[in-house]
Scaffold this motif. Structure first.
Motif: not given
Length: 508
Positions: A46-55, A112-113
Motif C-alpha cells: 500500500a505504501t509503495a502504491s503511493l508512487n506508481d512509477r516504481v516497478e 520499502n524503497r
C-alpha cells in the motif's frame, strides 16, 4: 562481515521465503504499525502504491558473518540500523529477519524503497556506503573480515574465473562478494535460453527473474534495468543470431509487443479516466447531498417558526404572542423541553392567555388556547432541534459548495481527456491481426511482461482467453497479470468478420 543487496518487485514472495519452514530466529520491524506479522506485505504494498512509477519497490539487504561467529539480537539490530541509516533508509519501512540455517549466521532486511510521503530512494552506488559501514562495524565489534573474490555469499562458491569474465566483473565480485551479473544469469536463468520455444516464451520465462531482452545495435542484451550483459555471453547458443534461427526476427517480435503494449496502455488510460470520473462524480454527489440537506433544514426551520408563531397567536392576546415567541425562542437554546412543559402547564407565565379574563370558568376560548399552547411547546422543541443541526453544519457548507464546483469542473476535464483517447477501429483491427498472427497460446506469453493489476482483475470475468491468461499468470507466479480481454475478443471478431466478408465476395 559481507553484505549484498538486490531489488525486487514482490513483498509477499520475499516475506514467505524469509519465514518458510520456521527458519526465522526472530523478526523485527521499523516504521511499521500493524497487529500481525502477516500484515507486513500488504502494508508495504500500500505504501509503495503511493508512487506508481516504481516497478521494483523492494530493497533486499543481506548481511552475513564469518563461519562460527554469532551476534546477539540487540547487536544485530544495531548493525542493521547503522547500515540503513548510512544508506539513508532510516525513515523507510523495513523488516529484519535473522537466519541460522546455513554455515554462516546472517540477517535479511526487507526495505520499502518508497517512504510514507511517496518519495523513492534511488540508492545510487549504494554498495560504497554499505561496504564502508560494514568495515567500520567489523572493527568496532571485533569480527573477522569476510570479503573478496575468494568468498561468494550465494552458495558459498568461489568465483569461477574461467567463465569469460571481464576485468570489471572480477573487480565487482571482489568488491561486493557477489557473483558477476553474467554468472548469476547463467546459474538462475541460463536454462531458459535452451528450453524456450519462442521469443514470447523466453520473455515470459525471464520475467520472474526481473530480466528482459533488449536489442543493442546488431546484438541482444539481457538487463535487469540497472545492469546488462550481452546475450551471447550467457551461452554459445544464446546469441541473437542463434536465437533468431530458432524464433524468427527479434525486431519484428519486439515491434508486435510494442504495438500491443501501446494499445493496451491507451485502453488502460481510458479505463482509468473513466474510473476517476465516476469517483469524482460520486464524491460531488455526496457533497451536494449534504448541501441540499442543509438547505432543506433551513426551509424546515422557517416552516417550523411560522407554525410556532401561528400557534402562539391562538394562545395569547395582542402583542403578547410576538413577545412570547421572542422570549421562548431565545431561551430555547438552554432547556427547550422544560420550556415546552411550562408552556403546556402554565401558559400565563409568558403573557395574557385568551379567555383568561372570564373568571375560573372553562370557556371554549380558554380550552383552545391551552391546546394550542401544548402544541406550541412541541413545535418549539422541533424548531430548536432543527436550529441546533443547522448551527453544527453551517461552518462546513461554504467549503462543501466550493468543493462541489471544483469536482464538477474536474469531472468535465476527465471526460474531455477520455474523449481525446478514442479507441479507433483501425487500432482494434491492428490488435486483431496480431492476435491472429501469434495465436492465443503465443499471445498469452507475449502479454506476460506487460500486465497490470487492472487487467488481471478484468480477466477473471472475461472469456476463454481471459481465463487462459489468468491461469497462466498464476501458474507462472507472475503476480497480477492479464490483458483487457474484451478488447482482444472484439479485435479478433472484427478481423474474422472481415475475412468472412472477403470469402463471400470471392464466391459471388
Amino acid at each position: 562481515m559481507i553484505g549484498k543487496a538486490r531489488r525486487g518487485s514482490g513483498f509477499g514472495g520475499l516475506y514467505s521465503y524469509l519465514h518458510r519452514d520456521q527458519r526465522a530466529e526472530w523478526t523485527s520491524t521499523r516504521n511499521l504499525f500493524f497487529g500481525e506479522p502477516e500484515q507486513i506485505p500488504p502494508i508495504m504494498r500500500a505504501t509503495a502504491s503511493l508512487n506508481d512509477r516504481v516497478e521494483r519497490p523492494v530493497y533486499h539487504l543481506v548481511i552475513s558473518l564469518a563461519d562460527g561467529e554469532s551476534l546477539s539480537r540487540e547487536t544485530w539490530e544495531h548493525v542493521a540500523d547503522r547500515v540503513l541509516t548510512r544508506l539513508g533508509l532510516e525513515n523507510h519501512q523495513a523488516m529484519m529477519v535473522l537466519h541460522k540455517d546455513t554455515g554462516h549466521e546472517h540477517i535479511h532486511v526487507m526495505v520499502n524503497r518508497v517512504d510514507l510521503d511517496g518519495r523513492v530512494w534511488k540508492g545510487y552506488r549504494d554498495w560504497i556506503a554499505r561496504e564502508d559501514e560494514l568495515r567500520k562495524l567489523e572493527k568496532e565489534l571485533g569480527l573477522t573480515p569476510v570479503r573478496g573474490p575468494g568468498f561468494l555469499l550465494e552458495k558459498g562458491a568461489p568465483l569461477d574465473r574461467t567463465r569469460n569474465f571481464t576485468p570489471g566483473e572480477v573487480q565487482e565480485a571482489s568488491r561486493t562478494g557477489e557473483a558477476a551479473f553474467v554468472e548469476k544469469i547463467r546459474r538462475e536463468a541460463g536454462h531458459h535460453f535452451r528450453e524456450a520455444s519462442s521469443w514470447a516464451d523466453l520473455s515470459a520465462r525471464l520475467h520472474p527473474h526481473g530480466l528482459k531482452l533488449e536489442a543493442r545495435g546488431r546484438g541482444l542484451v539481457v538487463t535487469d534495468g540497472d545492469r546488462m550483459v550481452k546475450a551471447s555471453r550467457i551461452d554459445r547458443d544464446s546469441s541473437r543470431a542463434a536465437l533468431e534461427r530458432r524464433f524468427g526476427d527479434f525486431r519484428e517480435w519486439s515491434r508486435d509487443v510494442g504495438q500491443i503494449r501501446e494499445i493496451f496502455d491507451r485502453e488502460d488510460q481510458r479505463a482509468d479516466l473513466a474510473e476517476r470520473w465516476q469517483k469524482t462524480v460520486r464524491l460531488a454527489g455526496r457533497l451536494d447531498d449534504k448541501v441540499s440537506h442543509f438547505r432543506s433544514l433551513l426551509d424546515r426551520a422557517a416552516v417550523s417558526e411560522y407554525k410556532l408563531n401561528a400557534l402562539l397567536t391562538k394562545v395569547y392576546r395582542g402583542d403578547d404572542a410576538r413577545a412570547a415567541s421572542e422570549r421562548l425562542q431565545s431561551a430555547a437554546w438552554t432547556k427547550p423541553e422544560d420550556l415546552a412543559r411550562q408552556l403546556e402547564r402554565e401558559p400565563e407565565r409568558f403573557g395574557r392567555v385568551r379567555g383568561q379574563g372570564l373568571g375560573p370558568f372553562q370557556t371554549p376560548a380558554r380550552s383552545e388556547a391551552r391546546e394550542a399552547a401544548a402544541e406550541a411547546g412541541r413545535e418549539l422543541v422541533r424548531l430548536h432541534e432543527l436550529r441546533r443541526e443547522i448551527r453544527s453544519l453551517a461552518p462546513r457548507v461554504p467549503s462543501a459548495e466550493r468543493k462541489v464546483a471544483q469536482l464538477r469542473d474536474h469531472a468535465v476535464k476527465l471526460s474531455e481527456a477520455r474523449s481525446a483517447l478514442p479507441l479507433t477501429d483501425e487500432a482494434v483491427r491492428q490488435l486483431g491481426h496480431l492476435v491472429e498472427r501469434h495465436g492465443e497460446k503465443q499471445i498469452r506469453e507475449m502479454l506476460a511482461p506487460v500486465m497490470t493489476t487492472l487487467r488481471f482483475a478484468r480477466a477473471w470475468h472475461q472469456g476463454t482467453l481471459g481465463r487462459t491468461v489468468a491461469d497462466y499468470a498464476v501458474g507462472k507466479l507472475l503476480g497480477p497479470a492479464a490483458g483487457p480481454i474484451f478488447l482482444i475478443e472484439r479485435a479478433v471478431g472484427m478481423v474474422r468478420a472481415a475475412a468472412r466478408d472477403r470469402e463471400r465476395g470471392m464466391e459471388r
